[in-house]
Motif scaffolding. Structure first.
Motif, PDB file in Angstrom:
ATOM      1  N   ALA A 166       0.845  -1.208   0.000  1.00 29.39           N
ATOM      2  CA  ALA A 166       0.000   0.000   0.000  1.00 29.39           C
ATOM      3  C   ALA A 166       0.876   1.253   0.000  1.00 29.39           C
ATOM      4  O   ALA A 166       0.571   2.238  -0.685  1.00 29.39           O
ATOM      5  CB  ALA A 166      -0.928  -0.005   1.215  1.00 29.39           C
ATOM      6  N   GLU A 167       1.966   1.214   0.747  1.00 30.10           N
ATOM      7  CA  GLU A 167       2.898   2.336   0.747  1.00 30.10           C
ATOM      8  C   GLU A 167       3.507   2.532  -0.640  1.00 30.10           C
ATOM      9  O   GLU A 167       3.591   3.652  -1.150  1.00 30.10           O
ATOM     10  CB  GLU A 167       4.019   2.111   1.765  1.00 30.10           C
ATOM     11  CG  GLU A 167       5.054   3.232   1.788  1.00 30.10           C
ATOM     12  CD  GLU A 167       6.318   2.882   2.549  1.00 30.10           C
ATOM     13  OE1 GLU A 167       7.409   2.950   1.950  1.00 30.10           O
ATOM     14  OE2 GLU A 167       6.214   2.532   3.740  1.00 30.10           O
ATOM     15  N   PHE A 168       3.917   1.431  -1.276  1.00 28.86           N
ATOM     16  CA  PHE A 168       4.527   1.528  -2.608  1.00 28.86           C
ATOM     17  C   PHE A 168       3.583   2.212  -3.600  1.00 28.86           C
ATOM     18  O   PHE A 168       4.032   2.960  -4.479  1.00 28.86           O
ATOM     19  CB  PHE A 168       4.894   0.148  -3.150  1.00 28.86           C
ATOM     20  CG  PHE A 168       5.829  -0.652  -2.291  1.00 28.86           C
ATOM     21  CD1 PHE A 168       6.678  -0.040  -1.394  1.00 28.86           C
ATOM     22  CD2 PHE A 168       5.856  -2.039  -2.387  1.00 28.86           C
ATOM     23  CE1 PHE A 168       7.544  -0.775  -0.594  1.00 28.86           C
ATOM     24  CE2 PHE A 168       6.725  -2.792  -1.599  1.00 28.86           C
ATOM     25  CZ  PHE A 168       7.563  -2.162  -0.694  1.00 28.86           C
ATOM     26  N   SER A 169       2.281   1.940  -3.494  1.00 31.30           N
ATOM     27  CA  SER A 169       1.322   2.452  -4.468  1.00 31.30           C
ATOM     28  C   SER A 169       1.215   3.972  -4.446  1.00 31.30           C
ATOM     29  O   SER A 169       0.694   4.574  -5.385  1.00 31.30           O
ATOM     30  CB  SER A 169      -0.057   1.833  -4.229  1.00 31.30           C
ATOM     31  OG  SER A 169      -0.634   2.311  -3.022  1.00 31.30           O
ATOM     32  N   ALA A 170       1.708   4.604  -3.379  1.00 28.45           N
ATOM     33  CA  ALA A 170       1.647   6.063  -3.267  1.00 28.45           C
ATOM     34  C   ALA A 170       2.885   6.749  -3.847  1.00 28.45           C
ATOM     35  O   ALA A 170       2.927   7.976  -3.928  1.00 28.45           O
ATOM     36  CB  ALA A 170       1.472   6.465  -1.803  1.00 28.45           C
ATOM     37  N   TYR A 171       3.891   5.982  -4.249  1.00 27.26           N
ATOM     38  CA  TYR A 171       5.110   6.578  -4.787  1.00 27.26           C
ATOM     39  C   TYR A 171       4.844   7.230  -6.143  1.00 27.26           C
ATOM     40  O   TYR A 171       4.057   6.727  -6.956  1.00 27.26           O
ATOM     41  CB  TYR A 171       6.202   5.524  -4.957  1.00 27.26           C
ATOM     42  CG  TYR A 171       6.721   4.904  -3.679  1.00 27.26           C
ATOM     43  CD1 TYR A 171       6.426   5.454  -2.438  1.00 27.26           C
ATOM     44  CD2 TYR A 171       7.519   3.772  -3.720  1.00 27.26           C
ATOM     45  CE1 TYR A 171       6.912   4.886  -1.274  1.00 27.26           C
ATOM     46  CE2 TYR A 171       8.005   3.192  -2.557  1.00 27.26           C
ATOM     47  CZ  TYR A 171       7.703   3.751  -1.334  1.00 27.26           C
ATOM     48  OH  TYR A 171       8.179   3.186  -0.185  1.00 27.26           O
ATOM     49  N   GLY A 172       5.540   8.341  -6.381  1.00 28.43           N
ATOM     50  CA  GLY A 172       5.412   9.035  -7.655  1.00 28.43           C
ATOM     51  C   GLY A 172       6.759   9.280  -8.298  1.00 28.43           C
ATOM     52  O   GLY A 172       7.823   8.988  -7.715  1.00 28.43           O
ATOM     53  N   THR A 173       6.750   9.833  -9.489  1.00 33.88           N
ATOM     54  CA  THR A 173       7.964  10.092 -10.257  1.00 33.88           C
ATOM     55  C   THR A 173       8.979  10.889  -9.434  1.00 33.88           C
ATOM     56  O   THR A 173       8.642  11.908  -8.829  1.00 33.88           O
ATOM     57  CB  THR A 173       7.626  10.869 -11.533  1.00 33.88           C
ATOM     58  OG1 THR A 173       6.686  10.116 -12.303  1.00 33.88           O
ATOM     59  CG2 THR A 173       8.874  11.118 -12.363  1.00 33.88           C
ATOM     60  N   GLY A 174      10.201  10.371  -9.387  1.00 36.37           N
ATOM     61  CA  GLY A 174      11.277  11.021  -8.657  1.00 36.37           C
ATOM     62  C   GLY A 174      11.502  10.498  -7.261  1.00 36.37           C
ATOM     63  O   GLY A 174      12.560  10.736  -6.664  1.00 36.37           O
ATOM     64  N   ASP A 175      10.524   9.789  -6.717  1.00 31.82           N
ATOM     65  CA  ASP A 175      10.712   9.193  -5.387  1.00 31.82           C
ATOM     66  C   ASP A 175      11.778   8.102  -5.462  1.00 31.82           C
ATOM     67  O   ASP A 175      11.977   7.476  -6.511  1.00 31.82           O
ATOM     68  CB  ASP A 175       9.404   8.578  -4.870  1.00 31.82           C
ATOM     69  CG  ASP A 175       8.393   9.637  -4.456  1.00 31.82           C
ATOM     70  OD1 ASP A 175       8.812  10.777  -4.202  1.00 31.82           O
ATOM     71  OD2 ASP A 175       7.195   9.307  -4.384  1.00 31.82           O
ATOM     72  N   THR A 176      12.447   7.857  -4.358  1.00 29.89           N
ATOM     73  CA  THR A 176      13.471   6.813  -4.320  1.00 29.89           C
ATOM     74  C   THR A 176      13.107   5.752  -3.293  1.00 29.89           C
ATOM     75  O   THR A 176      12.388   6.022  -2.330  1.00 29.89           O
ATOM     76  CB  THR A 176      14.853   7.393  -3.987  1.00 29.89           C
ATOM     77  OG1 THR A 176      14.803   8.025  -2.707  1.00 29.89           O
ATOM     78  CG2 THR A 176      15.295   8.394  -5.042  1.00 29.89           C
ATOM     79  N   LEU A 177      13.610   4.566  -3.512  1.00 30.96           N
ATOM     80  CA  LEU A 177      13.386   3.466  -2.593  1.00 30.96           C
ATOM     81  C   LEU A 177      14.537   2.486  -2.704  1.00 30.96           C
ATOM     82  O   LEU A 177      15.254   2.463  -3.712  1.00 30.96           O
ATOM     83  CB  LEU A 177      12.057   2.762  -2.876  1.00 30.96           C
ATOM     84  CG  LEU A 177      11.884   2.084  -4.236  1.00 30.96           C
ATOM     85  CD1 LEU A 177      10.819   1.003  -4.144  1.00 30.96           C
ATOM     86  CD2 LEU A 177      11.476   3.089  -5.305  1.00 30.96           C
ATOM     87  N   ASP A 178      14.721   1.675  -1.673  1.00 30.15           N
ATOM     88  CA  ASP A 178      15.781   0.672  -1.664  1.00 30.15           C
ATOM     89  C   ASP A 178      15.235  -0.657  -2.164  1.00 30.15           C
ATOM     90  O   ASP A 178      14.140  -1.086  -1.762  1.00 30.15           O
ATOM     91  CB  ASP A 178      16.337   0.490  -0.256  1.00 30.15           C
ATOM     92  CG  ASP A 178      17.101   1.712   0.226  1.00 30.15           C
ATOM     93  OD1 ASP A 178      17.745   2.365  -0.608  1.00 30.15           O
ATOM     94  OD2 ASP A 178      17.045   2.010   1.437  1.00 30.15           O
ATOM     95  N   ILE A 179      16.005  -1.311  -3.027  1.00 30.13           N
ATOM     96  CA  ILE A 179      15.640  -2.644  -3.490  1.00 30.13           C
ATOM     97  C   ILE A 179      16.855  -3.562  -3.422  1.00 30.13           C
ATOM     98  O   ILE A 179      17.997  -3.129  -3.565  1.00 30.13           O
ATOM     99  CB  ILE A 179      15.062  -2.636  -4.925  1.00 30.13           C
ATOM    100  CG1 ILE A 179      16.095  -2.096  -5.935  1.00 30.13           C
ATOM    101  CG2 ILE A 179      13.783  -1.825  -4.996  1.00 30.13           C
ATOM    102  CD1 ILE A 179      15.614  -2.171  -7.376  1.00 30.13           C
ATOM    103  N   LEU A 180      16.595  -4.836  -3.201  1.00 31.21           N
ATOM    104  CA  LEU A 180      17.634  -5.864  -3.171  1.00 31.21           C
ATOM    105  C   LEU A 180      17.423  -6.772  -4.364  1.00 31.21           C
ATOM    106  O   LEU A 180      16.319  -7.252  -4.615  1.00 31.21           O
ATOM    107  CB  LEU A 180      17.544  -6.671  -1.871  1.00 31.21           C
ATOM    108  CG  LEU A 180      18.506  -7.850  -1.726  1.00 31.21           C
ATOM    109  CD1 LEU A 180      19.944  -7.345  -1.574  1.00 31.21           C
ATOM    110  CD2 LEU A 180      18.119  -8.705  -0.511  1.00 31.21           C
ATOM    111  N   GLY A 181      18.492  -7.043  -5.118  1.00 25.13           N
ATOM    112  CA  GLY A 181      18.338  -7.910  -6.272  1.00 25.13           C
ATOM    113  C   GLY A 181      19.682  -8.201  -6.917  1.00 25.13           C
ATOM    114  O   GLY A 181      20.713  -7.748  -6.432  1.00 25.13           O
TER     115      GLY A 181
END
Length: 262
Positions: free
Chosen positions: A83-98
């Motif tokens: 639900a938090e992810f769905s609020a992200y917009g262009t330019g926002d940053t987040l951490d991912i592991l892969g």
């Protein structure tokens, strides 16, 4: 680079775009260096900003744009993290592991007529896989109702067949009913979806005497094989635990159907 040699790493990704494409389903493009090594059937772990949610959420890779270093994630809201992810917009940053997981064995499909079968939120991984596969392929998609997604994208890479549980679009029933109604044949199956669907795929493959590779959907905690929170039963003894278990996050999520007990 061979995908078995890729080292997992945690990086910061930037949101390129995001939109809602079906009820509770979101289409997220990220700019990240991880795009270089991503393949169909693999996934990333996305970290929420809210520390109270603690654990990252595993989300399958829908599509890869290596030229622009972008990953496409199509996911369904399932709790506080997504639900938090769905609020992200262009330019926002987040951490991912892969990049996480083994992905589908594309090389086994050379020269074969392939069923690509996706059910529900198991549909997104079929897109990158469809792009990577050469040759004949039938794309079988199962939805609950007429709230469809990704069917047009997938249609660029093969013949798409649709089933809905309520019969509002295509065949009434599931992906197995598509095979019966259209009298389809294949040499190989690659599938992702809910467990009842995967059990039916495994049984069908056994009856037809063909190989099937299935991507198991499972809740995961660490995503790197340390917690043993996402194991499945296997025919062979797992080399780390010395029991008939495999860790879906690292040994999978893709398995040869006949090698797992589901």
């Amino acid at each position: 680079m061979d995908k078995e040699t890729v080292h997992k790493k945690k990086v910061k990704a930037t949101v390129v775009s995001q939109k809602k494409i079906a009820e509770q389903v979101y289409d997220l493009w990220l700019e990240t260096e991880l795009a270089e090594d991503a393949h169909g059937g693999q996934f990333v772990a996305v970290y929420p900003h809210n520390a109270a949610t603690l654990l990252p959420r595993p989300i399958s890779i829908c599509e890869v744009d290596r030229g622009q270093s972008r990953l496409r994630l199509v996911y369904r809201i399932a709790g506080k993290g997504t639900a938090e992810f769905s609020a992200y917009g262009t330019g926002d940053t987040l951490d991912i592991l892969g990049i996480l997981g083994n992905g589908f064995p594309v090389e086994t499909a050379k020269g074969k007529n392939v069923f690509l079968m996706g059910g529900g939120i198991g549909i997104p991984p079929m897109l990158q896989l469809a792009k990577e596969l050469d040759g004949e392929k039938h794309i079988l998609l199962g939805y609950r109702n007429q709230d469809l997604f990704l069917q047009d994208d997938l249609g660029e890479y093969g013949q798409v067949y649709i089933a809905t549980e309520d019969g509002s679009v295509g065949v009434q029933g599931n992906v197995m009913d598509i095979i019966k109604v259209n009298d389809l044949q294949a040499d190989l199956i690659m599938a992702c979806g809910p467990m009842p669907m995967l059990r039916a795929v495994k049984q069908y493959a056994k009856e037809q005497g063909i190989d099937a590779y299935i991507s198991l959907e499972e809740r995961m905690a660490c995503g790197v094989g340390a917690c043993l929170g996402c194991v499945c039963r296997t025919k062979e003894i797992e080399r780390h635990s010395h029991v008939n278990n495999a860790r879906i996050c690292t040994d999978g999520p893709v398995f040869e159907a006949k090698e797992v007990e589901i």
